[in-house]
Design a protein around this motif. Structure first.
Motif, mmCIF file in Angstrom:
data_model
loop_
_atom_site.group_PDB
_atom_site.id
_atom_site.type_symbol
_atom_site.label_atom_id
_atom_site.label_comp_id
_atom_site.label_asym_id
_atom_site.label_seq_id
_atom_site.Cartn_x
_atom_site.Cartn_y
_atom_site.Cartn_z
ATOM 1 N N ARG A 1 6.411 -15.036 -5.080
ATOM 2 C CA ARG A 1 7.310 -15.809 -4.207
ATOM 3 C C ARG A 1 8.181 -14.935 -3.316
ATOM 4 O O ARG A 1 8.488 -15.326 -2.184
ATOM 5 C CB ARG A 1 8.228 -16.687 -5.055
ATOM 6 N N ASP A 2 8.619 -13.801 -3.827
ATOM 7 C CA ASP A 2 9.624 -13.002 -3.126
ATOM 8 C C ASP A 2 9.061 -11.609 -2.854
ATOM 9 O O ASP A 2 8.993 -10.759 -3.748
ATOM 10 C CB ASP A 2 10.896 -12.908 -3.962
ATOM 11 N N ALA A 3 8.657 -11.371 -1.609
ATOM 12 C CA ALA A 3 8.044 -10.095 -1.249
ATOM 13 C C ALA A 3 9.043 -8.956 -1.218
ATOM 14 O O ALA A 3 8.647 -7.791 -1.098
ATOM 15 C CB ALA A 3 7.352 -10.211 0.109
ATOM 16 N N ARG A 4 10.334 -9.272 -1.351
ATOM 17 C CA ARG A 4 11.337 -8.210 -1.438
ATOM 18 C C ARG A 4 11.261 -7.473 -2.773
ATOM 19 O O ARG A 4 11.840 -6.386 -2.927
ATOM 20 C CB ARG A 4 12.743 -8.772 -1.253
ATOM 21 N N VAL A 5 10.569 -8.056 -3.736
ATOM 22 C CA VAL A 5 10.396 -7.434 -5.050
ATOM 23 C C VAL A 5 9.065 -6.702 -5.072
ATOM 24 O O VAL A 5 7.992 -7.316 -5.046
ATOM 25 C CB VAL A 5 10.444 -8.475 -6.184
ATOM 26 N N GLY A 6 9.120 -5.376 -5.077
ATOM 27 C CA GLY A 6 7.924 -4.562 -5.209
ATOM 28 C C GLY A 6 7.718 -4.190 -6.672
ATOM 29 O O GLY A 6 8.671 -4.167 -7.455
ATOM 30 N N ALA A 7 6.479 -3.904 -7.045
ATOM 31 C CA ALA A 7 6.207 -3.572 -8.446
ATOM 32 C C ALA A 7 4.988 -2.673 -8.554
ATOM 33 O O ALA A 7 4.015 -2.811 -7.801
ATOM 34 C CB ALA A 7 5.992 -4.844 -9.267
ATOM 35 N N LEU A 8 5.063 -1.765 -9.508
ATOM 36 C CA LEU A 8 3.965 -0.848 -9.801
ATOM 37 C C LEU A 8 3.996 -0.520 -11.280
ATOM 38 O O LEU A 8 5.072 -0.286 -11.846
ATOM 39 C CB LEU A 8 4.112 0.442 -8.991
ATOM 40 N N PRO B 1 0.806 -1.224 0.000
ATOM 41 C CA PRO B 1 0.000 0.000 0.000
ATOM 42 C C PRO B 1 0.835 1.269 0.000
ATOM 43 O O PRO B 1 0.456 2.263 -0.627
ATOM 44 C CB PRO B 1 -0.826 -0.136 1.283
ATOM 45 N N GLU B 2 1.978 1.248 0.675
ATOM 46 C CA GLU B 2 2.794 2.458 0.732
ATOM 47 C C GLU B 2 3.402 2.810 -0.624
ATOM 48 O O GLU B 2 3.639 3.988 -0.908
ATOM 49 C CB GLU B 2 3.896 2.313 1.789
ATOM 50 N N LEU B 3 3.632 1.822 -1.483
ATOM 51 C CA LEU B 3 4.143 2.112 -2.821
ATOM 52 C C LEU B 3 3.062 2.780 -3.674
ATOM 53 O O LEU B 3 3.317 3.779 -4.359
ATOM 54 C CB LEU B 3 4.637 0.830 -3.488
ATOM 55 N N ALA B 4 1.854 2.245 -3.628
ATOM 56 C CA ALA B 4 0.749 2.859 -4.369
ATOM 57 C C ALA B 4 0.459 4.264 -3.865
ATOM 58 O O ALA B 4 0.188 5.188 -4.651
ATOM 59 C CB ALA B 4 -0.499 1.977 -4.277
ATOM 60 N N GLU B 5 0.527 4.457 -2.561
ATOM 61 C CA GLU B 5 0.264 5.779 -1.994
ATOM 62 C C GLU B 5 1.361 6.767 -2.379
ATOM 63 O O GLU B 5 1.082 7.942 -2.675
ATOM 64 C CB GLU B 5 0.154 5.683 -0.475
ATOM 65 N N ALA B 6 2.607 6.309 -2.404
ATOM 66 C CA ALA B 6 3.704 7.182 -2.836
ATOM 67 C C ALA B 6 3.502 7.627 -4.277
ATOM 68 O O ALA B 6 3.754 8.787 -4.627
ATOM 69 C CB ALA B 6 5.042 6.462 -2.686
ATOM 70 N N ALA B 7 3.031 6.727 -5.126
ATOM 71 C CA ALA B 7 2.778 7.079 -6.525
ATOM 72 C C ALA B 7 1.617 8.052 -6.634
ATOM 73 O O ALA B 7 1.655 9.006 -7.431
ATOM 74 C CB ALA B 7 2.503 5.816 -7.336
ATOM 75 N N ARG B 8 0.579 7.838 -5.845
ATOM 76 C CA ARG B 8 -0.568 8.752 -5.875
ATOM 77 C C ARG B 8 -0.128 10.168 -5.524
ATOM 78 O O ARG B 8 -0.529 11.136 -6.186
ATOM 79 C CB ARG B 8 -1.650 8.267 -4.912
ATOM 80 N N LYS B 9 0.705 10.292 -4.497
ATOM 81 C CA LYS B 9 1.183 11.609 -4.095
ATOM 82 C C LYS B 9 2.115 12.209 -5.148
ATOM 83 O O LYS B 9 2.030 13.404 -5.451
ATOM 84 C CB LYS B 9 1.908 11.504 -2.756
ATOM 85 N N ALA B 10 2.997 11.392 -5.707
ATOM 86 C CA ALA B 10 3.967 11.900 -6.684
ATOM 87 C C ALA B 10 3.276 12.443 -7.924
ATOM 88 O O ALA B 10 3.699 13.466 -8.489
ATOM 89 C CB ALA B 10 4.953 10.798 -7.060
ATOM 90 N N PHE B 11 2.198 11.800 -8.370
ATOM 91 C CA PHE B 11 1.525 12.201 -9.606
ATOM 92 C C PHE B 11 0.287 13.062 -9.353
ATOM 93 O O PHE B 11 -0.492 13.312 -10.283
ATOM 94 C CB PHE B 11 1.143 10.957 -10.422
ATOM 95 N N ALA B 12 0.106 13.525 -8.136
ATOM 96 C CA ALA B 12 -1.079 14.327 -7.810
ATOM 97 C C ALA B 12 -1.176 15.582 -8.654
ATOM 98 O O ALA B 12 -2.279 16.045 -8.981
ATOM 99 C CB ALA B 12 -1.068 14.691 -6.320
ATOM 100 N N GLY B 13 -0.026 16.173 -9.025
ATOM 101 C CA GLY B 13 -0.036 17.389 -9.831
ATOM 102 C C GLY B 13 -0.120 17.161 -11.317
ATOM 103 O O GLY B 13 0.012 18.113 -12.103
ATOM 104 N N CYS B 14 -0.359 15.905 -11.727
ATOM 105 C CA CYS B 14 -0.413 15.566 -13.163
ATOM 106 C C CYS B 14 -1.827 15.284 -13.631
ATOM 107 O O CYS B 14 -2.037 14.614 -14.647
ATOM 108 C CB CYS B 14 0.487 14.361 -13.436
ATOM 109 N N GLY B 15 -2.806 15.769 -12.878
ATOM 110 C CA GLY B 15 -4.194 15.618 -13.301
ATOM 111 C C GLY B 15 -4.973 14.577 -12.542
ATOM 112 O O GLY B 15 -6.178 14.425 -12.751
ATOM 113 N N GLY B 16 -4.293 13.807 -11.694
ATOM 114 C CA GLY B 16 -5.004 12.814 -10.901
ATOM 115 C C GLY B 16 -4.638 11.396 -11.293
ATOM 116 O O GLY B 16 -4.150 11.134 -12.391
ATOM 117 N N THR B 17 -4.879 10.467 -10.366
ATOM 118 C CA THR B 17 -4.557 9.069 -10.591
ATOM 119 C C THR B 17 -5.772 8.196 -10.327
ATOM 120 O O THR B 17 -6.736 8.601 -9.675
ATOM 121 C CB THR B 17 -3.417 8.602 -9.663
ATOM 122 N N GLY B 18 -5.708 6.973 -10.835
ATOM 123 C CA GLY B 18 -6.702 5.947 -10.550
ATOM 124 C C GLY B 18 -5.994 4.618 -10.444
ATOM 125 O O GLY B 18 -4.828 4.488 -10.841
ATOM 126 N N LEU B 19 -6.697 3.616 -9.922
ATOM 127 C CA LEU B 19 -6.110 2.295 -9.730
ATOM 128 C C LEU B 19 -6.696 1.272 -10.696
ATOM 129 O O LEU B 19 -7.925 1.142 -10.803
ATOM 130 C CB LEU B 19 -6.339 1.813 -8.295
#
Length: 263
Positions: free
Chosen positions: A221-228, A187-205
């Motif tokens: 298998r490996d939770a050390r690998v995050g992806a967005l 969740p923190e990765l998605a939230e970081a992206a939402r905040k980063a792109f807030a000034g670009c017109g808005g985000t959706g999931l």
């Protein structure tokens, strides 16, 4: 095209960076031996490339890398996705096979013929798909070894209006669509992206495109690998289809750099 173009490139970043910007669909290059198997004439192929290519996304990633506090690593496809699509499954699990757009496309964005339906995908998978997958796997493993984690940020774009090949075209088409995975997108990765792109017109999931790309060796298998997956609506930064970039490109690159720095 003539001559030899490398299939992909791993562009090094800071050794302490865990971020890998993945740019799979930005190129238009098609080797001559692959072009020979495509049934479209040259003008029709150029129009198809206008629609299918995530134009200028390599430049967005390049600018973001230059702006980031710690330079992220970049893995960039140098060939068109009409050669092979490195983000598809090369077997029956891929739903895009239903519209002739699995790992080796046989249909166009408008559902016309690109290659004969009975084209054997094996040679293209062996020549282009599997080396790409191995190299991407090694790139992720390199970040894990160096930093203890890896964060794959896919940089894509999509048209303002749905194309006929889209299977999930009825939902929202926000300026920036964030594709997530239940296992690999905390969740923190998605939230970081939402905040980063807030000034670009808005985000959706996850609409109109959902999910992320993770090499199969690590997937689920490996939770050390995050992806967005970052899907940018094209009318926010370029003239569609296939036209030049506009001032929105710089704003998006800055937002992507902010995301890189925050993770």
């Amino acid at each position: 095209m003539t001559g030899t173009v490398p299939s992909f490139a791993l562009l090094p970043g800071a050794e302490e960076s865990s971020v890998l910007l993945h740019v799979p669909h930005s190129a238009r290059a098609i080797p001559d031996e692959v072009r020979a198997g495509i049934v479209l004439g040259d003008p029709e192929l150029e129009r198809e490339l206008d629609h299918i290519t995530d134009a200028h996304t390599a430049e967005i990633a390049e600018r973001a890398a230059a702006l980031a506090g710690f330079t992220p690593w970049r893995f960039v496809n140098r060939l068109s996705r009409l050669v092979v699509d490195p983000e598809r499954f090369p077997d029956e699990r891929e739903e895009m096979l239903a519209v002739g757009m699995g790992a080796v496309y046989t249909r166009t964005t408008h559902r016309g013929e690109l290659r004969p339906a009975d084209t054997d995908p094996g040679p293209l998978l062996e020549r282009y798909f599997r080396p790409y997958a191995r190299a991407m796997t090694e790139a992720v493993a390199g970040r894990l070894a160096a930093t203890g984690r890896a964060v794959i940020i896919d940089v894509h774009s999509y048209p303002a209006e749905p194309l006929p090949y889209e299977l999930h075209a009825s939902g929202p088409r926000p300026p920036v669509c964030l594709g997530t995975d239940a296992f690999h997108t905390p969740p923190e990765l998605a939230e970081a992206a939402r905040k980063a792109f807030a000034g670009c017109g808005g985000t959706g999931l996850d609409s109109p495109f959902a999910g992320t790309y993770v090499p199969l060796e690590f997937y689920g298998r490996d939770a050390r690998v995050g992806a967005l997956m970052v899907e940018i609506r094209r009318d926010t930064y370029m003239t569609e289809p296939g036209g030049p970039a506009g001032p929105g490109l710089g704003r998006l690159a800055s937002a992507l750099a902010s995301l890189v720095d925050s993770v």
